[in-house]
Design an enzyme around this catalytic site. Structure first.
Site, PDB file in Angstrom:
ATOM      1  N   ASN A   8      -5.101  14.377  -5.686  1.00  0.00           N
ATOM      2  CA  ASN A   8      -5.483  13.062  -5.155  1.00  0.00           C
ATOM      3  C   ASN A   8      -7.013  13.059  -5.096  1.00  0.00           C
ATOM      4  O   ASN A   8      -7.616  13.633  -4.198  1.00  0.00           O
ATOM      5  CB  ASN A   8      -4.877  12.836  -3.779  1.00  0.00           C
ATOM      6  CG  ASN A   8      -5.159  11.446  -3.223  1.00  0.00           C
ATOM      7  OD1 ASN A   8      -5.992  10.708  -3.751  1.00  0.00           O
ATOM      8  ND2 ASN A   8      -4.499  11.096  -2.140  1.00  0.00           N
ATOM      9  N   ARG A 101      -2.314  11.162  -8.379  1.00  0.00           N
ATOM     10  CA  ARG A 101      -2.204   9.864  -7.728  1.00  0.00           C
ATOM     11  C   ARG A 101      -3.228   8.920  -8.344  1.00  0.00           C
ATOM     12  O   ARG A 101      -4.414   9.236  -8.426  1.00  0.00           O
ATOM     13  CB  ARG A 101      -2.475   9.983  -6.230  1.00  0.00           C
ATOM     14  CG  ARG A 101      -2.411   8.628  -5.519  1.00  0.00           C
ATOM     15  CD  ARG A 101      -2.993   8.686  -4.132  1.00  0.00           C
ATOM     16  NE  ARG A 101      -2.908   7.383  -3.471  1.00  0.00           N
ATOM     17  CZ  ARG A 101      -3.866   6.886  -2.685  1.00  0.00           C
ATOM     18  NH1 ARG A 101      -4.976   7.581  -2.466  1.00  0.00           N
ATOM     19  NH2 ARG A 101      -3.723   5.695  -2.136  1.00  0.00           N
ATOM     20  N   HIS A 190       0.655   1.699  -1.486  1.00  0.00           N
ATOM     21  CA  HIS A 190       1.426   2.678  -0.693  1.00  0.00           C
ATOM     22  C   HIS A 190       2.840   2.864  -1.263  1.00  0.00           C
ATOM     23  O   HIS A 190       3.750   3.307  -0.551  1.00  0.00           O
ATOM     24  CB  HIS A 190       1.541   2.260   0.786  1.00  0.00           C
ATOM     25  CG  HIS A 190       0.262   2.294   1.542  1.00  0.00           C
ATOM     26  ND1 HIS A 190      -0.008   1.418   2.581  1.00  0.00           N
ATOM     27  CD2 HIS A 190      -0.836   3.080   1.438  1.00  0.00           C
ATOM     28  CE1 HIS A 190      -1.196   1.672   3.078  1.00  0.00           C
ATOM     29  NE2 HIS A 190      -1.725   2.673   2.398  1.00  0.00           N
ATOM     30  N   ARG A 251      -9.957  -2.995   8.086  1.00  0.00           N
ATOM     31  CA  ARG A 251      -9.674  -4.136   7.207  1.00  0.00           C
ATOM     32  C   ARG A 251      -8.978  -5.249   7.979  1.00  0.00           C
ATOM     33  O   ARG A 251      -8.151  -4.998   8.848  1.00  0.00           O
ATOM     34  CB  ARG A 251      -8.800  -3.691   6.030  1.00  0.00           C
ATOM     35  CG  ARG A 251      -9.570  -2.938   4.959  1.00  0.00           C
ATOM     36  CD  ARG A 251      -8.637  -2.402   3.893  1.00  0.00           C
ATOM     37  NE  ARG A 251      -8.400  -0.981   4.067  1.00  0.00           N
ATOM     38  CZ  ARG A 251      -7.549  -0.261   3.349  1.00  0.00           C
ATOM     39  NH1 ARG A 251      -6.818  -0.843   2.421  1.00  0.00           N
ATOM     40  NH2 ARG A 251      -7.404   1.020   3.565  1.00  0.00           N
ATOM     41  N   GLU A 394       3.605  12.056   0.409  1.00  0.00           N
ATOM     42  CA  GLU A 394       3.297  11.461  -0.882  1.00  0.00           C
ATOM     43  C   GLU A 394       3.093  12.525  -1.953  1.00  0.00           C
ATOM     44  O   GLU A 394       3.414  12.302  -3.130  1.00  0.00           O
ATOM     45  CB  GLU A 394       2.063  10.570  -0.752  1.00  0.00           C
ATOM     46  CG  GLU A 394       2.305   9.362   0.143  1.00  0.00           C
ATOM     47  CD  GLU A 394       1.048   8.564   0.408  1.00  0.00           C
ATOM     48  OE1 GLU A 394       0.753   7.657  -0.388  1.00  0.00           O
ATOM     49  OE2 GLU A 394       0.377   8.847   1.415  1.00  0.00           O
TER      50      GLU A 394
END
Length: 406
Positions: A8, A101, A190, A251, A394
């Protein structure tokens, strides 16, 4: 042993995991940060081997250091040094593949994809939709392919799981020709986490995935919720970018687009200033000056008005999406919480579910407050809807999809 290396790669970081895919055991993991700066912290963690089915008697060992690392190619060399110095040996556990990823696959990539020069080119082209993520992901791919050139490399896209969205869910109501020309639509993110959690929830409950209507709340610094029908994503809160939807750490989530026009005209904010406002100075940080939910909850306990408002706005948005997605699914069988906030913030889970009794949700307060590890049920035994906490993984999901492709 068949080991898969999962990468990642961020703009200034490299996260890696070496996974025994046959046993689905994590052998080692690491994080290299601040690449390109004067000092790059390196943390390499080795997991002790279990004796058969027994739990390891030795705790994970983490080795830390600092050094200047110029770029991602240098980071991969440091990663190899860590394996050589602290184990496990990459000669004994040589990766049979490397899984990467990649944040944005646009509408082109709907499944794990074997990486070649053409795929690299398309990932670079899609950087226009994810300028902070895809270039960094590609830098990691290029560096990894140079180091592990003899094994296949697979891209697993955050957006791929959401390629099952129906047109009514992914289409924005703007000029159709303009949207098509510039690829403006809902993509969702996601996806790797949402897929892992929904599959894990079905397995935990001993239920057939194909027969379940699920909501998965991935609540971390970034946050999203997905409605999953029979294992397929049918609605998700993030859109063209990871900005839309829920309130997040920094955010904004949903906002009237005209508010941006208003701020441009009245406050004189430029496009770049508006982008920075929505992505780095909004959400919990914008409301309360703190982006970490732990700090918000501490503020709530101290009767801090800004923290209490931030918590209420955060929960209000969770409830709004839950109600809307239950309506889209025609009911719900399982609701799961995952990621840092979802797994650890019991007050958030309790407040988000407090108004969903009409849908069959009944939370057990004792179970919800329990600080247990692993997947667990926090609804009562009598609740028609199973509410779960499901730790996401993940990296394991990327390793699984890499192995399945090969």
């Amino acid at each position: 042993m068949s080991a898969i290396l999962v990468i990642n790669s961020g703009s200034s970081s490299l996260k890696y995991s070496l996974i025994d895919i046959e046993q689905e055991n994590l052998l080692a993991s690491g994080l290299i940060e601040r690449i390109g700066q004067d000092a790059s912290p390196v943390a390499h963690t080795v997991r002790p081997a279990a004796d058969g089915d027994a739990m390891p008697t030795v705790l994970d060992a983490t080795y830390r250091s600092d050094r200047p690392i110029a770029d991602h190619a240098g980071a991969f060399e440091v990663m190899r040094e860590q394996f050589a110095a602290h184990g496990p040996s990459l000669e004994e556990h040589r990766p049979v593949a490397v899984g990467h990823r990649v944040v944005h696959g646009g509408a082109r990539f709907y499944a794990p994809t074997l990486i070649d020069a053409d795929v690299e080119r398309q990932i670079e082209e899609l950087a226009v939709l994810a300028p902070l993520h895809n270039p960094a992901n590609l830098a990691g791919i290029l560096a990894a392919r140079a180091v592990f050139e003899e094994v296949p490399h697979v891209a697993v896209f955050d957006t791929a799981f959401h390629q099952t969205l129906p047109p009514a869910a992914y289409t924005y109501a703007i000029d159709a020709a303009l949207a098509a020309e510039h690829r403006v639509r809902r993509y969702g993110f996601h996806g790797t986490s949402h897929q892992f959690v929904s599959e894990s929830a079905a397995a935990f409950l001993g239920r057939d995935l194909a027969g379940l209507r699920q909501l998965v709340f991935h609540l971390g610094n970034g946050a999203s919720v997905t409605a999953i029908d029979g294992g397929r994503s049918v609605e998700t809160s993030m859109g063209l970018t990871p900005l839309e939807g829920l309130v997040m750490g920094t955010r904004s989530g949903d906002i009237d687009p005209a508010a941006l026009v208003h701020l441009s005209r009245r406050a004189g904010l430029s496009i770049d200033e508006l982008d920075a406002l929505l992505n780095t100075r909004s959400g919990l940080a914008g409301l309360a000056g703190r982006s970490d939910m732990r700090d918000i909850l501490a503020g709530v306990d101290a009767d801090d008005e800004a923290a209490m408002l931030a918590f209420d706005v955060y929960v209000h948005r969770l409830r709004a999406y839950a109600g809307a997605y239950i309506a889209q699914l025609g009911g719900v069988d399982v609701i799961s919480f995952t990621a840092g906030v979802g797994e650890n913030a019991a007050p958030v889970r309790a407040a988000a579910m407090a108004t969903l009794g009409f849908a069959g949700v009944e939370i057990d307060p004792v179970r919800n407050e329990a600080r247990e590890r692993g997947i667990r049920r926090i609804s009562t035994d009598a609740s028609p809807v199973a509410v779960l906490v499901v730790p996401t993984d993940e990296e394991l999901q990327i390793a699984r999809q890499t192995a399945e492709l090969l």
